[in-house]
Design an enzyme around this catalytic site. Structure first.
Site: not given
Ligand code: ARG
Length: 466
Positions: A290, A324, A29, A292, A117, A297, A162-163, A332, A329, A284
Site C-alpha cells: 500500500k 471587553y 493566556s 496511502n 484591552n 487526507e 459530474t455526479h 486566541k 481571551q 501501511s
C-alpha cells in the site's frame, strides 16, 4: 500565592486574598499568547513614543524604556526569556521583565493611559496581519504551481465528471485551473480581510478613550496600520477580524479539501490518473503493497478543524455585552491554530502538487466514446435540428450501440447511424468521434479549448504579478 506576589500582578492593588491555583492556570493566556511577544514589544515601543510626545515621559525615561524593550526582545529571540509563575499573559510578562531590567519606577509609566484591552487588540491585529502577509506569499506560491503545471501539461486530456460519473472530455489543465480559480478568489478575499485587520485600536484605553489626548494617528502610522478603529468601545471589543480570518481560512480549506478529494480519487488504482511522490505518501504497517495519500487526507480532514474553530468562537462572541469581557481571551487558541493549520496546509498542497506524476495514458484510456454523445447531438444541431430533438436522437444512438454490443457509439456503421436519423453524414466520424475536437470546440471564455485555457492562464499570471 503570597500577598507579596499578588501585589506584583497588574491589577493586584485592591486584592488581598490569593488566587485559587487552578483559577490562576485557568485565567492565564501566557502559554499561548507568548507568540505575540514581538507585536507586544513593538506596541509598547510605539506607545511610549506617543507618551513622550505628550510630555508624559522625559527623554531619559523613553530611552531607558526602549533600551529595556530591546533586551526583552533579544531574550525572546534567543529563547532565554524566563517565565514566572504569575505571568498571566504576554503583556504582564513583558512589562514585568522590563521593570526588572530598567527598574520599576520608569517601567511603571509605560501603561499610562493604556489598558490591556487596547493593548491585546493591538497586539492581535499586528500579529494576525504579519501572519496573513506570510500566508498570502505562500498562497501565491501555490497558485503559481497550479498555473505552471497547467501551462506545461496543457495537451493532456482526461474525463470531466459530474455526479462523479464520466461526463465530457476536458483538459487536465482545465481541471487544475478550476482550483486555481478558487484560490485566486481566496487571494483577493485575503487582501480584503487584511485591510480590515489592519486598523489600530491603540490609544482607546480600557474602553472610554485616552485621557491625555494621545495622537492615535501617530501610533497607527508607526505600527504600520492603515487606519484607526474609530470608536473606543468597538476598538477594545471588536473581534470581527478574528472571525473573518477564520472564515477566510475555512473557505480556503474547503477549497483545498475538494481539490484533495479529487486527487485521492484520481490516485486510486481504479483511476490511476496521478501518482503521489513518496515524500507525500505513507505505507501501511500491515499491507506492504500500500501507498496511502495521507497528505491529501490530512488536507481534506483539517478543513473541519479550522471551521470548528470558527464555529466555536462565533458562539463565544454571540451576545457578549460591550465592551471587553474575558470571554474574548478565547479568541486566541482557535485563531492561532487556524493560522498554523492554514499555513501548513498551503505548503503541503504546494509540495504535493509540484511533485506528483500525471499518468496521461491512463487519463486518455478513461475517455470513452459515450462521453461524445453530447457532441453527436451538437453535430445535428449544426445541421439545423433543434437540440431537444438531437438530444433524443443521440440517446437512441447510445441505446443502439448498447443493444448491438458493438463497444461504443463510434463503432456503429454509418448506415446504422442513419437507421436512427437520416441526417447523419459521412463527416460524422471525423467531426464527432475525436476527443481533441470535442475539447477544442468549447472555445468560449472559460471553456476547454486550448485558447480558452491559455486565456485563463494569462489572467492568473496577471493576478500573480500584482
Ligand atoms: N490576556 C487577556 C486577553 O487575551 C488580556 C486582556 C485582559 N484585560 C482585562 N481587562 N482583564 O484577552
Amino acid at each position: 500565592m503570597t500577598d507579596q506576589q499578588n501585589l506584583k500582578s497588574l491589577w493586584g492593588g485592591r486584592f488581598t486574598g490569593g488566587l485559587d491555583p487552578l483559577m490562576q492556570l485557568y485565567n492565564a493566556s501566557f502559554p499561548y499568547d507568548q507568540k505575540m511577544y514581538e507585536a507586544d514589544i513593538e506596541g509598547t515601543r510605539v506607545y511610549t513614543a506617543g507618551l513622550h510626545k505628550l510630555g508624559l515621559l522625559n527623554d531619559h525615561e523613553l530611552s531607558e524604556i526602549h533600551r529595556g524593550l530591546k533586551v526583552v526582545l533579544a531574550e525572546w529571540e534567543a529563547g532565554k526569556f524566563e517565565e514566572q509563575a504569575d505571568d498571566e499573559d504576554i503583556h504582564t510578562a513583558n512589562e514585568r521583565r522590563l521593570g526588572e531590567i530598567i527598574g520599576r519606577g520608569i517601567a511603571g509609566k509605560v501603561h499610562t493611559g493604556r489598558s490591556r484591552n487596547d493593548q491585546v487588540a493591538t497586539d492581535m491585529r499586528i500579529y494576525v496581519r504579519e501572519q496573513l502577509l506570510e500566508i498570502k506569499r505562500q498562497l501565491k506560491e501555490l497558485l503559481g504551481v497550479f498555473v505552471a503545471r497547467a501551462n506545461v501539461e496543457i495537451d493532456i486530456l482526461m474525463p470531466g465528471y459530474t455526479h462523479l460519473q464520466r461526463a465530457q472530455p476536458i483538459r487536465w489543465s482545465h481541471w487544475l485551473l478550476s482550483y486555481a480559480t478558487y484560490l485566486s478568489s481566496d487571494l483577493q478575499r485575503l487582501e480584503q480581510v487584511i485591510e480590515r485587520v489592519n486598523l489600530s485600536p491603540l490609544g482607546c484605553g480600557a474602553l472610554a478613550g485616552h485621557p491625555y489626548g494621545i495622537d492615535r494617528d501617530f501610533l497607527a502610522k508607526e505600527l504600520k496600520f492603515d487606519g484607526l478603529v474609530p470608536n473606543s468601545l468597538t476598538a477594545v471589543s471588536d473581534r470581527d477580524f478574528v472571525v473573518e480570518t477564520m472564515f477566510w481560512g475555512s473557505l480556503l480549506m474547503n477549497h483545498i479539501s475538494r481539490f484533495s478529494e479529487d486527487m485521492i480519487i484520481y490516485s486510486t488504482a481504479e483511476f490511476g490518473f496521478i501518482s503521489l511522490a513518496d515524500a507525500y505518501s505513507t505505507g501501511s504497517s500491515l499491507m506492504p503493497q500500500k501507498k496511502n495519500p495521507d497528505s491529501l487526507e490530512l488536507l481534506r480532514g483539517k478543513a473541519g478543524r479550522v471551521f470548528g474553530g470558527l464555529a466555536g468562537f462565533m458562539m463565544t462572541l454571540k451576545s457578549l455585552p460591550s465592551t471587553y469581557d474575558k470571554d474574548l481571551q478565547e479568541d486566541k487558541e482557535p485563531l492561532f491554530d487556524a493560522l498554523v493549520t492554514v499555513s501548513h496546509s498551503i505548503q503541503i498542497a504546494t509540495g504535493v502538487l509540484s511533485t506528483l506524476t500525471v499518468e496521461k495514458e491512463r487519463m486518455l484510456a478513461a475517455l470513452t466514446p459515450d462521453m461524445l454523445a453530447t457532441d453527436l447531438a451538437d453535430y445535428l444541431v449544426r445541421k439545423g435540428v433543434p437540440f431537444r430533438e438531437t438530444h433524443h436522437i443521440s440517446g437512441a444512438v447510445v441505446k443502439l450501440a448498447e443493444d448491438k454490443k458493438v463497444g461504443g457509439i463510434d463503432k456503429l456503421s454509418l448506415s446504422e447511424l442513419q437507421s436512427v436519423d437520416g441526417r447523419f453524414g459521412e463527416d460524422v466520424v471525423a467531426e464527432v468521434f475525436d476527443f481533441e475536437k470535442s475539447v477544442e470546440r468549447r472555445d468560449a471564455i472559460g471553456g476547454t479549448a486550448k485558447s480558452a485555457v491559455l486565456d485563463q492562464i494569462a489572467r492568473l499570471k496577471k493576478v500573480l504579478e500584482e
